[in-house]
Design an enzyme around this catalytic site. Sequence first.
Site, PDB file in Angstrom:
ATOM      1  N   LEU A  17       0.829  -1.213   0.000  1.00 16.67           N
ATOM      2  CA  LEU A  17       0.000   0.000   0.000  1.00 16.67           C
ATOM      3  C   LEU A  17       0.856   1.252   0.000  1.00 16.67           C
ATOM      4  O   LEU A  17       0.340   2.359  -0.117  1.00 16.67           O
ATOM      5  CB  LEU A  17      -0.915   0.019   1.227  1.00 16.67           C
ATOM      6  CG  LEU A  17      -2.081  -0.970   1.213  1.00 16.67           C
ATOM      7  CD1 LEU A  17      -2.919  -0.808   2.478  1.00 16.67           C
ATOM      8  CD2 LEU A  17      -2.947  -0.751  -0.018  1.00 16.67           C
ATOM      9  N   GLY A 357      24.331  -6.208 -11.364  1.00 14.68           N
ATOM     10  CA  GLY A 357      23.804  -7.570 -11.325  1.00 14.68           C
ATOM     11  C   GLY A 357      24.861  -8.577 -10.928  1.00 14.68           C
ATOM     12  O   GLY A 357      26.036  -8.237 -10.731  1.00 14.68           O
ATOM     13  N   CYS A 384      28.285  -0.552 -11.834  1.00 17.85           N
ATOM     14  CA  CYS A 384      28.813  -1.762 -11.193  1.00 17.85           C
ATOM     15  C   CYS A 384      29.019  -2.862 -12.242  1.00 17.85           C
ATOM     16  O   CYS A 384      29.946  -2.772 -13.028  1.00 17.85           O
ATOM     17  CB  CYS A 384      27.932  -2.193 -10.031  1.00 17.85           C
ATOM     18  SG  CYS A 384      28.889  -3.129  -8.822  1.00 17.85           S
ATOM     19  N   HIS A 510      27.801   2.503  -6.808  1.00 17.39           N
ATOM     20  CA  HIS A 510      26.393   2.701  -7.149  1.00 17.39           C
ATOM     21  C   HIS A 510      25.983   4.145  -6.842  1.00 17.39           C
ATOM     22  O   HIS A 510      25.554   4.434  -5.729  1.00 17.39           O
ATOM     23  CB  HIS A 510      25.510   1.771  -6.310  1.00 17.39           C
ATOM     24  CG  HIS A 510      25.662   0.336  -6.640  1.00 17.39           C
ATOM     25  ND1 HIS A 510      24.762  -0.346  -7.414  1.00 17.39           N
ATOM     26  CD2 HIS A 510      26.617  -0.566  -6.300  1.00 17.39           C
ATOM     27  CE1 HIS A 510      25.149  -1.607  -7.540  1.00 17.39           C
ATOM     28  NE2 HIS A 510      26.276  -1.768  -6.875  1.00 17.39           N
ATOM     29  N   GLU A 512      23.418   5.607  -7.651  1.00 15.09           N
ATOM     30  CA  GLU A 512      21.959   5.721  -7.455  1.00 15.09           C
ATOM     31  C   GLU A 512      21.551   5.725  -5.984  1.00 15.09           C
ATOM     32  O   GLU A 512      20.458   6.168  -5.652  1.00 15.09           O
ATOM     33  CB  GLU A 512      21.231   4.600  -8.206  1.00 15.09           C
ATOM     34  CG  GLU A 512      21.373   3.185  -7.653  1.00 15.09           C
ATOM     35  CD  GLU A 512      22.600   2.437  -8.146  1.00 15.09           C
ATOM     36  OE1 GLU A 512      23.568   3.092  -8.608  1.00 15.09           O
ATOM     37  OE2 GLU A 512      22.606   1.190  -8.056  1.00 15.09           O
TER      38      GLU A 512
HETATM   39  N1  GLN Z   1      28.688  -9.101  -9.807  1.00 13.61           N
HETATM   40  C1  GLN Z   1      29.590  -8.011  -9.807  1.00 13.61           C
HETATM   41  C2  GLN Z   1      30.552  -8.054  -8.632  1.00 13.61           C
HETATM   42  O1  GLN Z   1      30.295  -8.702  -7.653  1.00 13.61           O
HETATM   43  C3  GLN Z   1      28.869  -6.678  -9.850  1.00 13.61           C
HETATM   44  C4  GLN Z   1      28.026  -6.413  -8.645  1.00 13.61           C
HETATM   45  C5  GLN Z   1      26.995  -5.340  -8.860  1.00 13.61           C
HETATM   46  O2  GLN Z   1      26.639  -5.012  -9.979  1.00 13.61           O
HETATM   47  N2  GLN Z   1      26.467  -4.805  -7.777  1.00 13.61           N
HETATM   48  O3  GLN Z   1      31.576  -7.416  -8.664  1.00 13.61           O
END
Ligand code: GLN
Length: 535
Positions: A17, A357, A384, A510, A512
């Site tokens: 919600l 990822g 990353c 990151h 973001e």
């Molecule tokens: N898999 C990659 C690493 O461990 C990138 C990690 C990510 O994108 N947060 O370095």
Amino acid sequence: MGHTKYVFVTGGVTSSLGKGIISASLGRLLQGRGYRVTIQKLDPYINVDPGTLNPYEHGECYVTDDGAETDLDLGHYERFLDIQTSQANNVTTGRIYQSVINKERRGDYLGKTVQVIPHITDEIKRRITLLGRKGEYDIIITEIGGTVGDIESLPYIEAVRQLRWDLGDENTVYIHLTLVPFLSSSGELKTKPTQHSVKVLLENGIQPDVLVLRTEHELNRDLRKKVALFCNVELDAVIQSIDVSTIYEVPLLMQEERLDVIVLKHLQITTSGAPDLNAWKEFVKKLKGSEVRVRIALVGKYVELFDAYKSIIESLTHAGATNGVKVEVTCIHSEMVTAENVSDKLEGYQGIVVAPGFGDRGIEGKILSVKYAREHRIPFFGICLGLQCAVIEFARNVLGYVDAHSTEMTNMTSHPVIDLMEEQKGVTEKGGTMRLGGYACALKKGSRVQRAYDAELVRERHRHRYEFNNEFLEAYEKKGLISTGINPESGLVEIMELTGHPWFVGTQFHPEYRSTVLNPHPLFIAFIKAAAELK
Ligand code: GLN
């Protein structure tokens, strides 16, 4: 203000919600009245933290500066309040039990039977009040994940019930968020689920002080009166939260509904005037007023769930408002991108983001997307794993290392351009063991990123195990993919950018996690600016 005061936010009827947004909006209003506010999330699941959760489960894992892997709601808290949260702002059942069991093993309970009440509830209460100990905050908002009535939520509900007894009426307020569904067949709004949900809370010993009702349609005075009467709250404590086009309007709506006033009244604080929301209103005006569209492709493998890339999407939105353009993000499934269809998939976008990822699913699609952005001179932002893909792509297609790869994906490469960090080599446990949280990054003078930040040293947050392999740096720099951000202690490459391209930047960190409404992130601003300028 004397004692730290606590606002407890629970949810009923259904999950999703938007308790996080309501909590963050209230926080923003209270902050606008000059109070020092923070928000905390209690999650009833048994994982110690969400770091080990697949993004498909609960969306993105948000990382704090102190290196905690947390629930994505903490991202909303930081974006709305422009504050830094920490490990103490997100507590799960797993963590609670872990500390109680550790104490039991140490013998701290002196032979007592260890039970949910009082031991688990005491530990929950300790975690809730921990943030208030240092006197840094006037008001702490505690959001309880899940829905009342869930077995998992019970100890949390009991703990916050007890806290009113411990801290006093004037220092606690209970907000309950529910849904008022609209039945289109009869054209009616229904209050029964709210009544039932309040009943469940009452069975657990909590009489809510304020009800926030999510709805698709305006709630009239009669309906509000009915809810107030049946749920035993004051009429002005029945607050409507109607659907809006952007989450950033919610604080303004909550102000219209006087959520801050009613909360402060329960905390026995007299109010006058209105919270200062000038900068916020300015942002919303720009966000809603921008007409020029900028189309961004976000290439990732968790695209089925928008929440998986929450912070990136919000950062792009902030940057759009700053640039006076409307950013439209399309998520593109990296597993579906092939050498044959990459042009079809990516044609027409003014900017390409390759997402973070783990693991090799969809990796080749990401690498092909980088190649497309590089060759077609489309602004590119790799985050990353996105940076790591840019490094692999450059090795294969520019440096001629055809088998180049990251050792995360394969050990069968003679060019491990991305490799496991030295400190990760002995690590076997998965939870909380990555390179996490804020680290310094020294920027190369005159580089694109240094100009964007307008600083020499910045601090950004991380979550990774692999890094750029410095053995290859010279070869890269000779061909124009240069390192423009370095961690001063370890020498680890934090940023790479391509010279002679309109905008091509990859970051190991990151960015973001640091973009907020009042302080949009400089790299996202620069990226969107370049995208908007693309002919
Ligand atoms: N898999 C990659 C690493 O461990 C990138 C990690 C990510 O994108 N947060 O370095």
